[in-house]
Design a protein around this motif. Structure first.
Motif, PDB file in Angstrom:
ATOM      1  N   LEU A  66       3.891   3.299   1.479  1.00 12.02           N
ATOM      2  CA  LEU A  66       2.893   4.287   1.098  1.00 12.02           C
ATOM      3  C   LEU A  66       2.100   3.815  -0.121  1.00 12.02           C
ATOM      4  N   ILE A  67       2.797   3.294  -1.114  1.00 11.52           N
ATOM      5  CA  ILE A  67       2.127   2.845  -2.335  1.00 11.52           C
ATOM      6  C   ILE A  67       1.156   1.703  -2.035  1.00 11.52           C
ATOM      7  N   VAL A  68       1.665   0.656  -1.363  1.00 13.83           N
ATOM      8  CA  VAL A  68       0.827  -0.505  -1.072  1.00 13.83           C
ATOM      9  C   VAL A  68      -0.294  -0.141  -0.109  1.00 13.83           C
ATOM     10  N   GLY A  69       0.007   0.691   0.885  1.00 14.44           N
ATOM     11  CA  GLY A  69      -0.992   1.050   1.876  1.00 14.44           C
ATOM     12  C   GLY A  69      -2.146   1.842   1.291  1.00 14.44           C
ATOM     13  N   VAL A  70      -1.848   2.844   0.493  1.00 15.98           N
ATOM     14  CA  VAL A  70      -2.907   3.667  -0.111  1.00 15.98           C
ATOM     15  C   VAL A  70      -3.737   2.841  -1.081  1.00 15.98           C
ATOM     16  N   LEU A  71      -3.071   2.052  -1.922  1.00 14.18           N
ATOM     17  CA  LEU A  71      -3.798   1.224  -2.885  1.00 14.18           C
ATOM     18  C   LEU A  71      -4.700   0.224  -2.176  1.00 14.18           C
ATOM     19  N   GLY A  72      -4.166  -0.466  -1.165  1.00 12.41           N
ATOM     20  CA  GLY A  72      -4.963  -1.441  -0.438  1.00 12.41           C
ATOM     21  C   GLY A  72      -6.113  -0.802   0.321  1.00 12.41           C
ATOM     22  N   PHE A  73      -5.888   0.382   0.877  1.00 11.35           N
ATOM     23  CA  PHE A  73      -6.946   1.079   1.612  1.00 11.35           C
ATOM     24  C   PHE A  73      -8.119   1.409   0.690  1.00 11.35           C
ATOM     25  N   VAL A  74      -7.812   1.901  -0.485  1.00 16.84           N
ATOM     26  CA  VAL A  74      -8.865   2.239  -1.451  1.00 16.84           C
ATOM     27  C   VAL A  74      -9.629   0.988  -1.876  1.00 16.84           C
ATOM     28  N   LEU A  75      -8.899  -0.086  -2.158  1.00 20.31           N
ATOM     29  CA  LEU A  75      -9.554  -1.321  -2.580  1.00 20.31           C
ATOM     30  C   LEU A  75     -10.378  -1.928  -1.449  1.00 20.31           C
ATOM     31  N   SER A  76      -9.911  -1.788  -0.201  1.00 19.39           N
ATOM     32  CA  SER A  76     -10.664  -2.325   0.945  1.00 19.39           C
ATOM     33  C   SER A  76     -11.994  -1.617   1.116  1.00 19.39           C
ATOM     34  N   GLY A  89     -17.108  -6.516   9.099  1.00 17.27           N
ATOM     35  CA  GLY A  89     -15.972  -6.559  10.001  1.00 17.27           C
ATOM     36  C   GLY A  89     -14.662  -6.730   9.263  1.00 17.27           C
ATOM     37  N   GLU A  90     -14.701  -7.456   8.161  1.00 19.69           N
ATOM     38  CA  GLU A  90     -13.498  -7.625   7.351  1.00 19.69           C
ATOM     39  C   GLU A  90     -13.104  -6.319   6.677  1.00 19.69           C
ATOM     40  N   VAL A  91     -14.076  -5.553   6.264  1.00 15.62           N
ATOM     41  CA  VAL A  91     -13.785  -4.242   5.661  1.00 15.62           C
ATOM     42  C   VAL A  91     -13.072  -3.358   6.672  1.00 15.62           C
ATOM     43  N   TRP A  92     -13.562  -3.336   7.911  1.00 13.19           N
ATOM     44  CA  TRP A  92     -12.913  -2.521   8.955  1.00 13.19           C
ATOM     45  C   TRP A  92     -11.492  -3.009   9.202  1.00 13.19           C
ATOM     46  N   GLY A  93     -11.345  -4.318   9.365  1.00 13.09           N
ATOM     47  CA  GLY A  93     -10.029  -4.866   9.671  1.00 13.09           C
ATOM     48  C   GLY A  93      -9.010  -4.592   8.582  1.00 13.09           C
ATOM     49  N   TRP A  94      -9.387  -4.859   7.343  1.00 14.60           N
ATOM     50  CA  TRP A  94      -8.441  -4.664   6.246  1.00 14.60           C
ATOM     51  C   TRP A  94      -8.198  -3.187   5.959  1.00 14.60           C
ATOM     52  N   SER A  95      -9.199  -2.353   6.136  1.00 16.22           N
ATOM     53  CA  SER A  95      -8.990  -0.911   5.938  1.00 16.22           C
ATOM     54  C   SER A  95      -8.011  -0.366   6.966  1.00 16.22           C
ATOM     55  N   LEU A  96      -8.154  -0.810   8.222  1.00 17.55           N
ATOM     56  CA  LEU A  96      -7.217  -0.373   9.262  1.00 17.55           C
ATOM     57  C   LEU A  96      -5.821  -0.913   9.001  1.00 17.55           C
ATOM     58  N   PHE A  97      -5.743  -2.123   8.486  1.00 17.98           N
ATOM     59  CA  PHE A  97      -4.436  -2.704   8.179  1.00 17.98           C
ATOM     60  C   PHE A  97      -3.716  -1.862   7.129  1.00 17.98           C
ATOM     61  N   TYR A  98      -4.389  -1.574   6.029  1.00 18.09           N
ATOM     62  CA  TYR A  98      -3.744  -0.795   4.977  1.00 18.09           C
ATOM     63  C   TYR A  98      -3.519   0.657   5.399  1.00 18.09           C
ATOM     64  N   GLY A  99      -4.417   1.181   6.225  1.00 20.03           N
ATOM     65  CA  GLY A  99      -4.189   2.515   6.765  1.00 20.03           C
ATOM     66  C   GLY A  99      -2.951   2.554   7.645  1.00 20.03           C
ATOM     67  N   GLY A 100      -2.757   1.494   8.449  1.00 20.08           N
ATOM     68  CA  GLY A 100      -1.554   1.404   9.271  1.00 20.08           C
ATOM     69  C   GLY A 100      -0.298   1.279   8.433  1.00 20.08           C
ATOM     70  N   ILE A 101      -0.377   0.507   7.341  1.00 17.67           N
ATOM     71  CA  ILE A 101       0.775   0.344   6.448  1.00 17.67           C
ATOM     72  C   ILE A 101       1.145   1.681   5.818  1.00 17.67           C
TER      73      ILE A 101
END
Length: 269
Positions: A66-76, A89-101
């Motif tokens: 939860l900690i890493v996912g929320v932080l990474g999602f915001v930064l993405s 496309g990288e923004v979409w990919g990384w945002s979905l990655f951190y959202g999934g985490i």
């Protein structure tokens, strides 16, 4: 320009790799027996309850996601302001990655509170979405935005279909191969295709951590006994898996462009 020349040289090799991968997948699905879900899949080594929370350690060890996912999602979402991300496309990919985490924290905790067939998909699907987005982001970086986005949408659909297939036909093969393939493909493709960014060694470290986490899950009871019943292999799998998004976060913050693409799409705001 150099990056584009390298892409033209490796285009034929890329098609051969996808063809071999497809044949291997077809062989696996046609000639291997089904792997059904049994009650043993829901019996973990550490089933202790603390403060009234069932399977306590297996539940709370999801909190780092939860900690890493929320932080990474915001930064993405900040694009190039925090991470070295040059394409939408990288923004979409990384945002979905951190959202999934981040979703793994809720889905896995929900499942481990009462492990059964009805809840297991909430543990599996978020992780498969994270794997899809991570692998697609790697492909986008190495092979280009168009193929990366195509893989992103295709793999997300395949993640949902694989989970539905496992639930409907009681067969885990698709889900297992779906999670294993990125761990094996990323190290191989790291040496076959040139990176656009520096710090590409983080991809190898991330794959290694994911493989180690799977091994810890398989040795759930053995690890639990080896450390005198302090923490189980499955709980360690959660903690080890949470290191993977930490590694890619460090990579995204430190990396820089190695080559300039021809006709580079304008940077994200």
């Amino acid at each position: 320009m150099v990056w584009m020349v390298n892409q033209q040289v490796t285009r034929g090799r890329r098609c051969r790799i996808w063809g071999v991968a497809l044949l291997c997948w077809l062989f696996f699905m046609l000639f291997t027996p089904k792997i059904p879900v049994s009650y043993r899949h829901h019996l973990f080594a550490d089933m202790r309850n603390f403060l009234g929370v069932p399977n306590t350690l297996n539940v709370i060890t999801n909190f780092p996601f939860l900690i890493v996912g929320v932080l990474g999602f915001v930064l993405s979402l900040g694009g190039g302001s925090f991470f070295n991300i040059s394409l939408r496309g990288e923004v979409w990919g990384w945002s979905l990655f951190y959202g999934g985490i981040a979703s793994v924290a809720f889905g896995s905790a929900y499942y481990h509170l009462k492990p059964d067939d009805n809840r297991v998909m909430w543990d599996t699907l978020p992780m498969m979405i994270a794997y899809s987005s991570l692998f697609s982001s790697f492909i986008l970086e190495r092979l280009g935005e168009r193929i990366g986005l195509s893989c992103l949408f295709s793999l997300l659909v395949l993640a949902v279909l694989s989970t539905s297939y496992a639930r409907t036909f009681n067969d885990l093969r698709l889900c297992m191969t779906f999670q294993l393939i990125p761990c094996l493909a990323i190290p191989i493709m790291t040496f076959l295709f040139p990176p656009k960014y520096t710090h590409s060694r983080y991809w190898l470290w991330t794959s290694g951590v994911c493989i180690l986490a799977k091994m810890e899950a398989l040795a759930d009871m053995k690890i639990y006994r080896a450390n005198n019943y302090i923490i189980s292999g499955h709980s360690l799998e959660h903690l080890c898996s949470a290191i993977a998004p930490v590694l890619v976060t460090v990579m995204l913050m430190q990396r820089s462009n190695r080559f300039q693409r021809l006709g580079e799409i304008k940077e994200c705001p």
